[in-house]
Design an enzyme around this catalytic site. Sequence first.
Site, PDB file in Angstrom:
ATOM      1  N   THR A  17      27.591 154.105  33.415  1.00  0.00           N
ATOM      2  CA  THR A  17      26.423 153.613  32.688  1.00  0.00           C
ATOM      3  C   THR A  17      26.532 152.124  32.345  1.00  0.00           C
ATOM      4  OG1 THR A  17      27.430 154.374  30.641  1.00  0.00           O
ATOM      5  CG2 THR A  17      25.863 155.862  31.694  1.00  0.00           C
ATOM      6  N   GLY A  18      27.662 151.503  32.681  1.00  0.00           N
ATOM      7  CA  GLY A  18      27.814 150.061  32.421  1.00  0.00           C
ATOM      8  C   GLY A  18      27.132 149.229  33.502  1.00  0.00           C
ATOM      9  N   GLN A  20      28.313 146.940  35.718  1.00  0.00           N
ATOM     10  CA  GLN A  20      28.955 146.956  37.040  1.00  0.00           C
ATOM     11  C   GLN A  20      28.950 148.371  37.630  1.00  0.00           C
ATOM     12  OE1 GLN A  20      29.601 144.392  38.642  1.00  0.00           O
ATOM     13  NE2 GLN A  20      30.155 142.733  37.246  1.00  0.00           N
ATOM     14  N   LYS A  43      27.966 159.551  26.288  1.00  0.00           N
ATOM     15  CA  LYS A  43      26.706 159.647  27.036  1.00  0.00           C
ATOM     16  C   LYS A  43      26.598 160.909  27.887  1.00  0.00           C
ATOM     17  CE  LYS A  43      25.510 154.855  26.778  1.00  0.00           C
ATOM     18  NZ  LYS A  43      25.384 153.566  27.443  1.00  0.00           N
ATOM     19  N   ILE A  96      39.016 149.470  39.557  1.00  0.00           N
ATOM     20  CA  ILE A  96      38.420 148.164  39.846  1.00  0.00           C
ATOM     21  C   ILE A  96      38.703 147.180  38.700  1.00  0.00           C
ATOM     22  CG2 ILE A  96      36.248 146.968  40.374  1.00  0.00           C
ATOM     23  CD1 ILE A  96      37.061 149.160  42.430  1.00  0.00           C
ATOM     24  N   THR A  97      38.778 147.711  37.488  1.00  0.00           N
ATOM     25  CA  THR A  97      38.918 146.893  36.268  1.00  0.00           C
ATOM     26  C   THR A  97      39.977 145.804  36.383  1.00  0.00           C
ATOM     27  OG1 THR A  97      38.340 148.881  35.043  1.00  0.00           O
ATOM     28  CG2 THR A  97      39.278 147.055  33.775  1.00  0.00           C
ATOM     29  N   GLU A  98      39.597 144.596  35.941  1.00  0.00           N
ATOM     30  CA  GLU A  98      40.506 143.456  35.933  1.00  0.00           C
ATOM     31  C   GLU A  98      40.983 143.230  34.502  1.00  0.00           C
ATOM     32  OE1 GLU A  98      38.597 139.988  37.543  1.00  0.00           O
ATOM     33  OE2 GLU A  98      40.319 138.691  37.182  1.00  0.00           O
ATOM     34  N   TYR A 159      37.111 140.138  52.444  1.00  0.00           N
ATOM     35  CA  TYR A 159      35.725 140.052  52.933  1.00  0.00           C
ATOM     36  C   TYR A 159      35.650 138.997  54.041  1.00  0.00           C
ATOM     37  CZ  TYR A 159      35.021 141.832  48.137  1.00  0.00           C
ATOM     38  OH  TYR A 159      35.106 142.510  46.952  1.00  0.00           O
ATOM     39  N   GLU A 209      49.776 137.507  49.467  1.00  0.00           N
ATOM     40  CA  GLU A 209      49.706 136.262  48.711  1.00  0.00           C
ATOM     41  C   GLU A 209      51.012 136.080  47.958  1.00  0.00           C
ATOM     42  OE1 GLU A 209      46.181 137.227  46.385  1.00  0.00           O
ATOM     43  OE2 GLU A 209      47.391 137.671  44.634  1.00  0.00           O
ATOM     44  N   HIS A 247      45.085 135.347  40.164  1.00  0.00           N
ATOM     45  CA  HIS A 247      45.524 136.731  39.984  1.00  0.00           C
ATOM     46  C   HIS A 247      46.721 136.740  39.040  1.00  0.00           C
ATOM     47  CE1 HIS A 247      43.865 138.541  43.991  1.00  0.00           C
ATOM     48  NE2 HIS A 247      43.032 138.724  42.998  1.00  0.00           N
TER      49      HIS A 247
END
Lengths: 288, 377
Positions: A17-18, A20, A43, A96-98, A159, A209, A247
């Site tokens: 529901t956020g 993103q 919710k 996914i959260t950063e 990507y 990296e 990062h």
Amino acid sequence: MSVLISAKTRVLIQGITGYQGEFHAARMREFGTQIVAGVTPGKGGTDARGVPVFETIAEAVAATGATAACLFVPARAAKDAALEAIEERLDPVVIITEGIPVHDSVQIVAWAGQTGVRVIGPNCPGLTSPGQCKIGIMPNPLFTEGPVGVISRSGTLTYEIVAALTQHGIGQSTALGLGGDPVVGMSFTDGLRLFEDDPQTKAVILIGEIGGSAEEDAAQFIRAHMTKPVVGYIAGRTAPVGKRMGHAGAVISGTAGTAASKIAALEAAGVKVATLPADVVRLVREVL
Amino acid sequence: MKLHEFQAKEMFAAYGIPTQKGLVIEDPAQVTRLSLKYPVVLKAQVLVGGRGKAGGIKLAATPDEARVRAAAILGMDIKGERVRRLLVAEAVDIGAEYYLAFIIDRTARRLTAIASAAGGIDIEEVARTSPEKITRQTVHPFVGFHAYHARKLGRSLGLTGTLLSDFGAVAGALSKLCIAEDAELAEINPLAVVGGRLLAVDAKVIIDDNAVFRHPALPPNEELTELERLARGAGLAYVELDGDIAVIGNGAGLVMSTLDVVAHFGGHPANFLDVGGGASTENMRQALAIVVRKPGVRALFINIFGGITRCDDIARGIVATPPPVGMVVRLVGTNEVEGRKILEAAGISAYRDPQEAAQAVVVLAASPSGQVGRVRK
């Protein structure tokens, strides 16, 4: 074939529901992913663009048969959400959260290890198997089905390279974004093992990296176990020592974690390492 | 976020880890007013390593000598960092020196205790030359670090009796500190024998940047430059380098790669700013305002691959905040067509190929007119 996910994967979105969560749930559906449930504490009983929302994962699984989770919850609530998804044996759990505190990630990864659940991330773009399923935030139009597996610690660089592959008519089996944090669930080695066993995958691109030693560990695995060709690219050749390069995991400490060390290790294992991102496609062509 | 030695020692004291009696001063005149037993040791409080070799640590036998020494060290430049504070502590007679740290081990993916009887010297050097002198103990997050772990570590250092029990207390306290304070590193080097007991003679603590939100009482982060702090406040990742091309991109890997490509074609990045995933027009405006403030910037390179980030949002930010230096834009991905239209209406054309764009910005920075006008494709 694909690794980790398939057309049968039934995805539950934590934080649907956020801002993103809602946006990317819609993009995943457009890609063809089965989004069967959402979980947002407070919710339960509502719906998010037609997807039923539950208070707990246990209820969501009972009602919808969800098999995998994707987290968009804020960093301060992410540990609770991830531990819950693992406890209910959703697999994979894609975070996914950063910005999740590293001690929280240590707990998440330990619990995953004990239960056998595969965690991808945190701070990752997720994974995409063209023609099958996408979990995460990779842009839909970049992909086309094909023989190349991609594993990466960086989202946008993935990507960039996937777009170049597609543009040159080279499709992908699965693109897997491991995440840019110092402590993450699946490693390069875990991903390489899956691609080695996947009949669709004919070659693998490893996008690394600076920071840590995941690429050096991958090089050891490649030397000992990979029969399929691997092409590499390492970002951060010119990065200074001790700076966190965007990062949280991209820091060179002392002499460890440099691009030079990673490139040397990969080349010693027979990996062709591109100097520029644009060279990756040419090197893949050579090995296919 | 790295703490100063005196800040780390305050934290140690709160967890019951013994340290020398000492005080912090910012003015040489303050030194004679401290009620400390002489001789004292004066230690520059800087975040860079190697302060001892740079002359930032001195002994003083009398208050007069301490004042002279303090005046020499305060204001000194150590690897680009100005010394603003001195820790003045009672000097101690050091016997054996040990090393003890808790660190997040990225490979083990656990908190890990590291101990060595070869304390007082660079531990990375010990790890390279004589790894057998280092003992490690990983900490399972759901089991924790217990007295038996500490005994095992202490015995591996050859400790017995009071020193072994002291070591247990220190290691236990340090593990608690590490977890409760969200440290990614808590290090005592040396952990020294002084008068038959263990004492933390130096202290290093690095707090996980991602966990700072849980610790509102932490002091401000002094590692960052003014612009780095400004960027962090705006939720942007910004790092200063020493060239003349400002770089903005989205996503850490892409930005790092952009720096490499610029350098490959002979350019020198001045800084980099990662606007992150899902950057808004407002993020882009802030980013543009920050990167060009770095002195010596002659050209700007914006490299965007739109995923969650939408090219039209980026373009609106660029148009709203025209930079004072020449600029090269590379823009592809989500909503690219809309983004290009917005830029073109403002007389800016964007590249699609990242390498061509990087080459163009290197040329722009090297040209005498780099500071004026805009480059066209």
